[in-house]
Every structure is written in C-alpha cells, then in structure tokens.
Design a protein around this motif. Structure first.
Motif, PDB file in Angstrom:
ATOM      1  N   PRO A 118       7.419   8.673 -21.517  1.00 51.13           N
ATOM      2  CA  PRO A 118       6.316   7.978 -20.475  1.00 51.13           C
ATOM      3  C   PRO A 118       5.062   8.522 -20.758  1.00 51.13           C
ATOM      4  N   VAL A 119       4.922   9.753 -20.952  1.00 45.97           N
ATOM      5  CA  VAL A 119       3.397  10.212 -21.125  1.00 45.97           C
ATOM      6  C   VAL A 119       2.911   9.636 -22.330  1.00 45.97           C
ATOM      7  N   ILE A 139      -3.715  16.018 -16.413  1.00 52.52           N
ATOM      8  CA  ILE A 139      -2.849  17.379 -16.208  1.00 52.52           C
ATOM      9  C   ILE A 139      -1.586  17.169 -16.237  1.00 52.52           C
ATOM     10  N   GLY A 140      -0.824  16.116 -15.826  1.00 52.39           N
ATOM     11  CA  GLY A 140       0.414  15.818 -15.759  1.00 52.39           C
ATOM     12  C   GLY A 140       1.042  15.686 -17.225  1.00 52.39           C
ATOM     13  N   SER A 141       0.209  14.828 -18.109  1.00 48.48           N
ATOM     14  CA  SER A 141       0.465  14.785 -19.295  1.00 48.48           C
ATOM     15  C   SER A 141       0.523  15.829 -20.190  1.00 48.48           C
ATOM     16  N   ILE A 289       9.742  17.835 -17.903  1.00 47.13           N
ATOM     17  CA  ILE A 289      10.100  17.085 -16.965  1.00 47.13           C
ATOM     18  C   ILE A 289       9.131  17.229 -15.584  1.00 47.13           C
ATOM     19  N   THR A 290       8.820  18.484 -15.299  1.00 54.24           N
ATOM     20  CA  THR A 290       7.773  18.637 -14.208  1.00 54.24           C
ATOM     21  C   THR A 290       6.379  17.796 -14.609  1.00 54.24           C
ATOM     22  N   GLY A 291       5.955  18.007 -16.032  1.00 54.31           N
ATOM     23  CA  GLY A 291       4.812  17.018 -16.221  1.00 54.31           C
ATOM     24  C   GLY A 291       4.879  15.521 -16.060  1.00 54.31           C
ATOM     25  N   VAL A 292       6.271  15.157 -16.576  1.00 57.28           N
ATOM     26  CA  VAL A 292       6.457  13.594 -16.297  1.00 57.28           C
ATOM     27  C   VAL A 292       6.572  13.214 -14.817  1.00 57.28           C
ATOM     28  N   VAL A 293       7.373  14.011 -13.979  1.00 60.05           N
ATOM     29  CA  VAL A 293       7.283  13.677 -12.534  1.00 60.05           C
ATOM     30  C   VAL A 293       5.928  13.545 -11.775  1.00 60.05           C
ATOM     31  N   ALA A 323       3.552   3.985 -16.147  1.00 58.70           N
ATOM     32  CA  ALA A 323       4.261   5.241 -15.809  1.00 58.70           C
ATOM     33  C   ALA A 323       5.803   4.684 -15.060  1.00 58.70           C
ATOM     34  N   SER A 324       5.837   3.665 -14.691  1.00 54.35           N
ATOM     35  CA  SER A 324       7.020   3.202 -13.755  1.00 54.35           C
ATOM     36  C   SER A 324       7.967   2.753 -14.744  1.00 54.35           C
ATOM     37  N   THR A 325       7.708   2.465 -15.965  1.00 56.28           N
ATOM     38  CA  THR A 325       8.781   1.720 -16.698  1.00 56.28           C
ATOM     39  C   THR A 325       9.587   2.812 -17.314  1.00 56.28           C
TER      40      THR A 325
END
Length: 329
Positions: A118-119, A139-141, A289-293, A323-325
């Motif tokens: 998803p990133v 940052i999340g990516s 997983i933390t970054g994707v969340v 990001a929702s897919t």
C-alpha cells in the motif's frame, strides 16, 4: 426489576448478517495468509513459471464458473487497456516475482515484505493522480520502507538478501495494481475488477504453458495439490469472501483486518513448514506494519455524515483513497 426487559433482542445479539460478514473477513485473512507457505510447497517440482501459470489458470476457471452467479458484468471496451495493466502487474508479474523470491525467502518473511505494497500505491497516487502526500504520510511511507529494507539486508547471505529484494519488487507491482484499479472501482465492483485482472493475467502467462506442463509431469502430488489449493482458495474464494466482507464493512474496518495476514502467515508457516523467523525479521516486519498503519490512518477520508451510512457501506461505488485499498493475493 425485570432484567430481561433491558436485554437486547436475540436478533440484535446474534445477527446472522454480522456473523456472515465476520466469517467472510476472517476467512479472507486465513486464506491469503496460507498462500505464502503454500507457495513454498508448490514450488517443489512445478518451479516458478509452472506454479505461477497453474495457480492463475485454476483461479480463472473457478471465477469464470461463478461469475454469472455473482453478477459479474462484461467490462467496457474503453477499460481493456487498464485491465491489461492490472493483470500484467497485480497478477502476472506479482506471481512470478513472489514465487521467485520464495525460492529462498521463508514464507512468513515474504508476507512481512509484501505488507508494504500500500505504501507504493500511495506514492504512485501522489505522483500520477494528484492525491495529497503530506509530511506525515511521507513519514509513514519512510518507516514502512525502512522496515522492509531491514528485513532485506538482514538476510544473512547475498542470495537471501537478493531474493528478499525480489519479494519487495512483488510488493511494488502489487502497489501498481492497487493504484491502477482505482479508476476501475468507480465503474465496477471490487470482485469484478479482480476477475478481469485475473483473466488478463492468465492470458499474459500462457507462453509459460510448456513449463507448466513439464512441471506437472514431474511434480509430486503435494506440489500439484498446493497449486490447485492456491488457485481455488486464496485466489478465487479469497476474492469472493473479500468482496462480500468489504461490501458490508466500512473500507477502513475491512482493510484493517488485513494487518493480521503476516502474523497468521507466520503461524501457518511454523505449523506447516516448521519455519521460525529470526528476531531481526520480526522487528523489521513490525516496523513496516507500523509505517503502513500510520500511512493509512493519516490518509483516511473524513467520517461520513450520519445519514450516509448505507451508501458508505458500498465502497466499490464511491471514491476511495489509494491507501484504503486492501486487495492482495
């Protein structure tokens, strides 16, 4: 005091609809998680090319049989090029790259690497669809990709690290698939888009038919059974249960459950194959997983107004953030 008067009606406490949608979502998680160890079994004898084609061929045949019963429509001619792109990336290339990577990468580790798909979708949407890429989503990516990089470079050998990068490339093409399906989801359901892509992806892999036939003549029964399992259950049934669940949950609620795929895959791989991930791989997976969340939380659309609940529970008919897919194989 009449205590029973304060209890919810039985129909409210044990709603069959809730039970069915929950079971459909749980089945999707288990099916998609089990695909990673099943690939390791199927590679024995069938090889990368043979397993890739056989899995998609079985899934395509199964979906073709049930498509009329599920109301799958024929696509419009104008959408064929986009469907071809989705099939080439999310089905053909994804299968080849993931199977190739899992020749050396353990099943559980592969599931952790694919989590970052998803990133890539978010980054592509920002580059080509004009979706906002804020500092926080960046940052999340970055966090998610850093976790994936940690897994890749911690392989312990050059061969394993290279194979991890191949699995990461599979996550990249899966991200392209998520990105490319967004325009299709404005006109078709998620199940329809998946069917079109599956059929197109199978056509692209038909040149590998000689390898598949040769593999079938030499592969053990366990490998052939694994290929049939992958096609019928994770690929075909998994998309049907996912389509059922995501049409009855909010998009955020349904896709949030997909964070359970890597831990379930690790558990299945441990029981089925005896694989035990190294601590550094678990740490890298947790970082990813933390970054994707974080990425998904920061790209969620605003809450719908109270009167729009029924419409919001039909995600295939409204615009969605990339990001929702959550579709994956």
């Amino acid at each position: 005091m009449n205590i029973s008067a304060h209890r919810l009606p039985v129909s409210r406490r044990f709603s069959p609809r809730f039970s069915r949608r929950f079971l459909a979502l749980a089945a999707t998680v288990v099916l998609w998680a089990s695909a990673f160890p099943a690939i390791r079994v199927g590679l024995d004898g069938l090889g990368v090319a043979g397993l890739s084609l056989l899995r998609l061929a079985v899934a395509s045949a199964a979906l073709a049989l049930v498509a009329p019963l599920l109301g799958v429509r024929l696509p419009e001619r104008r959408d064929l090029p986009l469907i071809a792109l989705c099939g080439a990336t999310g089905m053909s290339a994804y299968q080849l790259l993931l199977n190739w990577g899992e020749v050396h990468v353990p099943a559980g580790t592969a599931s952790l690497l694919v989590t970052v798909a998803p990133v890539f979708s978010v980054l592509l949407a920002a580059a080509f669809l004009g979706e906002a890429l804020t500092r926080n989503t960046s940052i999340g990516s970055a966090v998610a990709l850093a976790g994936a990089a940690l897994i890749a470079i911690a392989g312990g050998s050059t061969r394993l690290s290279a194979a991890a990068l191949v699995v990461l490339a599979a996550a990249l093409v899966q991200g392209v698939y998520h990105f490319a399906t967004k325009p299709l989801l404005k006109r078709y359901t998620g199940l329809e888009a998946a069917c079109y892509s599956m059929w197109a992806g199978t056509l692209f892999l038909l040149p590998l038919a000689p390898d598949a036939v040769h593999g079938l003549t030499q592969a053990p029964a366990s490998a052939v059974g694994s290929a049939v399992y992958l096609g019928l259950l994770p690929s075909a049934l998994g998309f049907v249960t996912w389509g059922y669940a995501v049409s009855r949950y909010t998009v955020a609620g349904a896709t949030g459950a997909l964070y359970l795929v890597p831990p379930v895959a690790l558990a299945v791989a441990f029981v089925w194959l005896g694989e035990t991930p190294r601590p550094v791989e678990l740490i890298g997976g947790l970082i990813s997983i933390t970054g994707v969340v974080l990425n998904r939380r920061l790209t969620q659309t605003p809450p719908a107004r109270p009167g729009a609940h029924q419409e919001d529970n039909a995600p295939e008919h409204r615009p969605r953030s990339i990001a929702s897919t959550g579709e994956r194989l």
